[in-house]
Design a protein around this motif. Structure first.
Motif, PDB file in Angstrom:
ATOM      1  N   GLY A 323      22.253 -37.129  33.753  1.00  0.00           N
ATOM      2  CA  GLY A 323      22.790 -37.193  35.105  1.00  0.00           C
ATOM      3  C   GLY A 323      24.213 -36.714  35.236  1.00  0.00           C
ATOM      4  N   ASP A 324      24.901 -36.474  34.115  1.00  0.00           N
ATOM      5  CA  ASP A 324      26.280 -35.983  34.155  1.00  0.00           C
ATOM      6  C   ASP A 324      26.273 -34.506  34.540  1.00  0.00           C
ATOM      7  OD1 ASP A 324      28.907 -35.221  33.751  1.00  0.00           O
ATOM      8  OD2 ASP A 324      29.090 -36.179  31.788  1.00  0.00           O
ATOM      9  N   LYS A 325      27.113 -34.115  35.497  1.00  0.00           N
ATOM     10  CA  LYS A 325      27.153 -32.710  35.911  1.00  0.00           C
ATOM     11  C   LYS A 325      27.642 -31.798  34.797  1.00  0.00           C
ATOM     12  CE  LYS A 325      31.757 -32.936  38.075  1.00  0.00           C
ATOM     13  NZ  LYS A 325      32.488 -32.774  39.369  1.00  0.00           N
ATOM     14  N   LEU A 326      28.266 -32.379  33.758  1.00  0.00           N
ATOM     15  CA  LEU A 326      28.737 -31.597  32.614  1.00  0.00           C
ATOM     16  C   LEU A 326      27.779 -31.688  31.423  1.00  0.00           C
ATOM     17  CD1 LEU A 326      32.573 -32.381  32.734  1.00  0.00           C
ATOM     18  CD2 LEU A 326      31.405 -30.318  33.516  1.00  0.00           C
ATOM     19  N   ASN A 327      26.549 -32.109  31.680  1.00  0.00           N
ATOM     20  CA  ASN A 327      25.545 -32.171  30.619  1.00  0.00           C
ATOM     21  C   ASN A 327      25.292 -30.765  30.073  1.00  0.00           C
ATOM     22  OD1 ASN A 327      22.545 -31.867  29.767  1.00  0.00           O
ATOM     23  ND2 ASN A 327      22.911 -34.074  29.653  1.00  0.00           N
ATOM     24  N   THR A 328      25.400 -30.601  28.763  1.00  0.00           N
ATOM     25  CA  THR A 328      25.322 -29.272  28.133  1.00  0.00           C
ATOM     26  C   THR A 328      23.982 -28.584  28.390  1.00  0.00           C
ATOM     27  OG1 THR A 328      26.791 -30.053  26.369  1.00  0.00           O
ATOM     28  CG2 THR A 328      25.541 -28.036  25.951  1.00  0.00           C
ATOM     29  N   ILE A 329      22.901 -29.308  28.137  1.00  0.00           N
ATOM     30  CA  ILE A 329      21.572 -28.701  28.277  1.00  0.00           C
ATOM     31  C   ILE A 329      21.282 -28.348  29.732  1.00  0.00           C
ATOM     32  CG2 ILE A 329      19.098 -29.079  27.977  1.00  0.00           C
ATOM     33  CD1 ILE A 329      20.593 -28.622  25.363  1.00  0.00           C
ATOM     34  N   ASP A 330      21.674 -29.218  30.659  1.00  0.00           N
ATOM     35  CA  ASP A 330      21.454 -28.939  32.077  1.00  0.00           C
ATOM     36  C   ASP A 330      22.216 -27.686  32.503  1.00  0.00           C
ATOM     37  OD1 ASP A 330      19.826 -31.140  32.272  1.00  0.00           O
ATOM     38  OD2 ASP A 330      21.341 -32.435  33.205  1.00  0.00           O
ATOM     39  N   MET A 331      23.447 -27.520  31.991  1.00  0.00           N
ATOM     40  CA  MET A 331      24.232 -26.337  32.344  1.00  0.00           C
ATOM     41  C   MET A 331      23.568 -25.069  31.820  1.00  0.00           C
ATOM     42  SD  MET A 331      28.199 -25.305  31.590  1.00  0.00           S
ATOM     43  CE  MET A 331      27.859 -24.501  30.019  1.00  0.00           C
ATOM     44  N   ILE A 332      23.064 -25.114  30.584  1.00  0.00           N
ATOM     45  CA  ILE A 332      22.381 -23.956  30.016  1.00  0.00           C
ATOM     46  C   ILE A 332      21.193 -23.560  30.891  1.00  0.00           C
ATOM     47  CG2 ILE A 332      20.949 -23.186  28.078  1.00  0.00           C
ATOM     48  CD1 ILE A 332      22.824 -24.760  26.234  1.00  0.00           C
ATOM     49  N   LYS A 333      20.432 -24.546  31.330  1.00  0.00           N
ATOM     50  CA  LYS A 333      19.255 -24.262  32.162  1.00  0.00           C
ATOM     51  C   LYS A 333      19.646 -23.683  33.520  1.00  0.00           C
ATOM     52  CE  LYS A 333      16.157 -27.753  30.171  1.00  0.00           C
ATOM     53  NZ  LYS A 333      15.354 -28.960  30.462  1.00  0.00           N
ATOM     54  N   ARG A 334      20.808 -24.063  34.042  1.00  0.00           N
ATOM     55  CA  ARG A 334      21.262 -23.506  35.320  1.00  0.00           C
ATOM     56  C   ARG A 334      21.698 -22.054  35.178  1.00  0.00           C
ATOM     57  NH1 ARG A 334      23.616 -28.693  36.052  1.00  0.00           N
ATOM     58  NH2 ARG A 334      25.609 -27.956  35.192  1.00  0.00           N
ATOM     59  N   VAL A 335      22.279 -21.726  34.051  1.00  0.00           N
ATOM     60  CA  VAL A 335      22.904 -20.415  33.874  1.00  0.00           C
ATOM     61  C   VAL A 335      21.952 -19.375  33.296  1.00  0.00           C
ATOM     62  CG1 VAL A 335      24.726 -19.178  32.619  1.00  0.00           C
ATOM     63  CG2 VAL A 335      25.217 -21.406  33.646  1.00  0.00           C
ATOM     64  N   VAL A 336      21.110 -19.781  32.350  1.00  0.00           N
ATOM     65  CA  VAL A 336      20.304 -18.836  31.570  1.00  0.00           C
ATOM     66  C   VAL A 336      18.857 -18.836  32.036  1.00  0.00           C
ATOM     67  CG1 VAL A 336      19.636 -18.133  29.241  1.00  0.00           C
ATOM     68  CG2 VAL A 336      21.829 -19.302  29.604  1.00  0.00           C
ATOM     69  N   LYS A 337      18.258 -17.653  32.100  1.00  0.00           N
ATOM     70  CA  LYS A 337      16.846 -17.485  32.424  1.00  0.00           C
ATOM     71  C   LYS A 337      16.108 -16.971  31.177  1.00  0.00           C
ATOM     72  CE  LYS A 337      17.892 -18.670  36.562  1.00  0.00           C
ATOM     73  NZ  LYS A 337      17.692 -20.098  36.916  1.00  0.00           N
ATOM     74  N   PRO A 338      14.791 -17.199  31.111  1.00  0.00           N
ATOM     75  CA  PRO A 338      14.045 -16.825  29.894  1.00  0.00           C
ATOM     76  C   PRO A 338      14.162 -15.352  29.514  1.00  0.00           C
ATOM     77  CG  PRO A 338      12.714 -18.258  31.283  1.00  0.00           C
ATOM     78  CD  PRO A 338      13.930 -17.900  32.089  1.00  0.00           C
ATOM     79  N   GLU A 339      14.322 -14.467  30.482  1.00  0.00           N
ATOM     80  CA  GLU A 339      14.386 -13.032  30.164  1.00  0.00           C
ATOM     81  C   GLU A 339      15.761 -12.587  29.677  1.00  0.00           C
ATOM     82  OE1 GLU A 339      14.909 -13.510  34.673  1.00  0.00           O
ATOM     83  OE2 GLU A 339      13.707 -14.406  33.069  1.00  0.00           O
ATOM     84  N   ASP A 340      16.779 -13.433  29.791  1.00  0.00           N
ATOM     85  CA  ASP A 340      18.133 -13.072  29.399  1.00  0.00           C
ATOM     86  C   ASP A 340      18.293 -13.055  27.881  1.00  0.00           C
ATOM     87  OD1 ASP A 340      18.854 -12.982  32.086  1.00  0.00           O
ATOM     88  OD2 ASP A 340      19.541 -15.069  32.112  1.00  0.00           O
TER      89      ASP A 340
END
Length: 423
Positions: A323-340
């Motif tokens: 639930g932390d907005k600075l959660n590492t895994i959540d940030m990765i999922k927001r920024v990166v897409k599977p094709e990148d």
């Protein structure tokens, strides 16, 4: 002409510009089945789009040997590495990696298969292998299906202390090599990044044998066809539309771009820039995260001109708290897409913080959107308990040993991540 009359022309022109921009980003695509090559600038109308996906990880015989020895060898790893058999193998592996990484800075790979075809190198028998399959898109079912095509790319084996054995950490027992770049404690001479790792592929439906691999054409550098891909999606206006990939780097534990402490050679930002960005496949996003307070002016003075606007400095600590907005895994999922194409460096010198990230990558389900399916290349310094690294790492007890580290890196590779032990 009134504004209402002009609007259709404006929209038409905008559409043409967007289409041209899309094609400029999609200039390196996999050709459809039936083409003479698997790589080309575009595919023919009506033919399926094909991409390559990870199949499995194959440990080299030398890596398997270390897995059979590491549980007993880890209590005196410097003595084990210095044994003649292992000293000789280390010399071959590191010399080969240094050779592959010693390309002229003028060599660029802004296209697939940049390197000239060559034959199998005898030293590469020590290297482990990442295997890939070719898949093609069916626009009717909106799914990819397995097609003819098998690919292999090499990666350095997991061996020794998972660091350059010619670095200084073993003191008098450290191995010696002529023309070694230096024993700074931060040597990366054992790492074989994707763009510098030999690879080969064919349009067959069977995994090639060792004998067949040694007779195939190999390329020693450049972009393999599995570097990145396009994401197809159904669009009622145009049919099937394709999202072009981005190149993204996340440096977790970055410090300054050009220097770490008093050691410019240990600066990770500069190394990733030189190794990836400057080779003609620039990062679209370069995210540096550092919990220690940095001087903004000093930080941005060090970055190259072509990273201005691309480079983001997050001078805060990330977390793994749900639930932390600075959660590492959540940030990765927001920024990166599977094709990148996503390169992740994890080195924050704190096992209690790194371990939950590692656990998440190892245990998540890629089919359910797990972040491990987004990571193409991982540079990770795994802080565990073993000599001679206990003193510089100040590790707490209970984080595991070198044997555990071997298993973690192998299991990350089994999930399709080119995982390297970062110094």
């Amino acid at each position: 002409m009134n504004r209402r009359a002009i609007l259709p022309y404006v929209f038409a022109f905008s559409g043409i510009v967007l289409l041209l921009l899309a094609f400029s980003r999609m200039r390196h695509l996999v050709l459809p089945e039936g083409s003479s090559s698997t790589i080309g600038p575009f595919w023919k109308k009506g033919d399926p789009y094909c991409k390559w996906v990870f199949s499995h990880y194959e440990q080299s015989p030398y890596e398997l040997q270390w897995f059979s020895e590491i549980e007993s060898a880890q209590s005196s790893i410097c003595n084990a590495v210095s044994q003649p058999e292992h000293a000789n193998a280390s010399n071959i592996i590191v010399a080969r990696t240094l050779e592959l990484m010693s390309l002229s800075k003028s060599v660029q790979w802004d296209n697939y298969d940049t390197g000239n075809a060559t034959s199998f190198h005898s030293s590469d028998i020590f290297m482990s292998r990442m295997h890939y399959n070719r898949t093609c898109y069916n626009s009717k079912t909106e799914k990819f299906h397995l097609a003819k095509g098998k690919g292999v790319q090499l990666i350095e084996p997991l061996w020794g202390m998972l660091r350059d054995p010619f670095d200084r950490w073993c003191g008098d027992k450290a191995l010696k090599m002529e023309n070694h770049p230096g024993a700074s404690g931060q040597s990366k001479a054992h790492i074989m990044p994707q763009g510098y790792a030999p690879y080969t592929y064919t349009l067959t439906d069977t995994v090639p044998t060792d004998e067949e691999l040694q007779t195939q054409e190999w390329r020693t550098h450049g972009l393999p066809p599995w570097h990145s891909s396009l994401r197809p999606s159904s669009d009622p206006r145009v049919g099937t539309a394709y999202r072009p990939p981005q190149n993204i780097h996340l440096d977790l534990g970055s410090s300054y771009f050009g220097i770490w402490g008093a050691d410019a050679g240990a600066a990770s930002g500069q190394w990733f820039y030189d190794t990836y960005h400057a080779r003609g496949k620039p990062f679209d996003r370069f995210i540096a995260v550092e919990v220690e307070t940095l001087n903004d002016t000093k930080a941005f003075t060090q970055i190259p001109d072509d990273l201005v606007g691309v480079y983001t400095l997050m001078n805060v600590g990330l977390s793994m708290d749900e639930g932390d907005k600075l959660n590492t895994i959540d940030m990765i999922k927001r920024v990166v897409k599977p094709e990148d194409f996503f390169v992740f460096k994890l080195d924050i010198d704190s096992a209690p913080i790194e371990e939950p990230i590692l656990k998440s990558l190892l245990e998540d389900d890629q089919e359910e959107g797990g972040a491990s399916g987004l990571v193409d290349e991982l540079m990770f310094e795994h802080h565990v308990n073993y000599e001679p690294m206990n003193a510089p790492w100040h590790n707490p007890k209970g984080v595991g040993d070198l044997h555990r580290s071997f298993n973690c890196f192998r299991d990350l590779r089994k999930k399709g991540i080119r995982a390297h032990s970062w110094p």
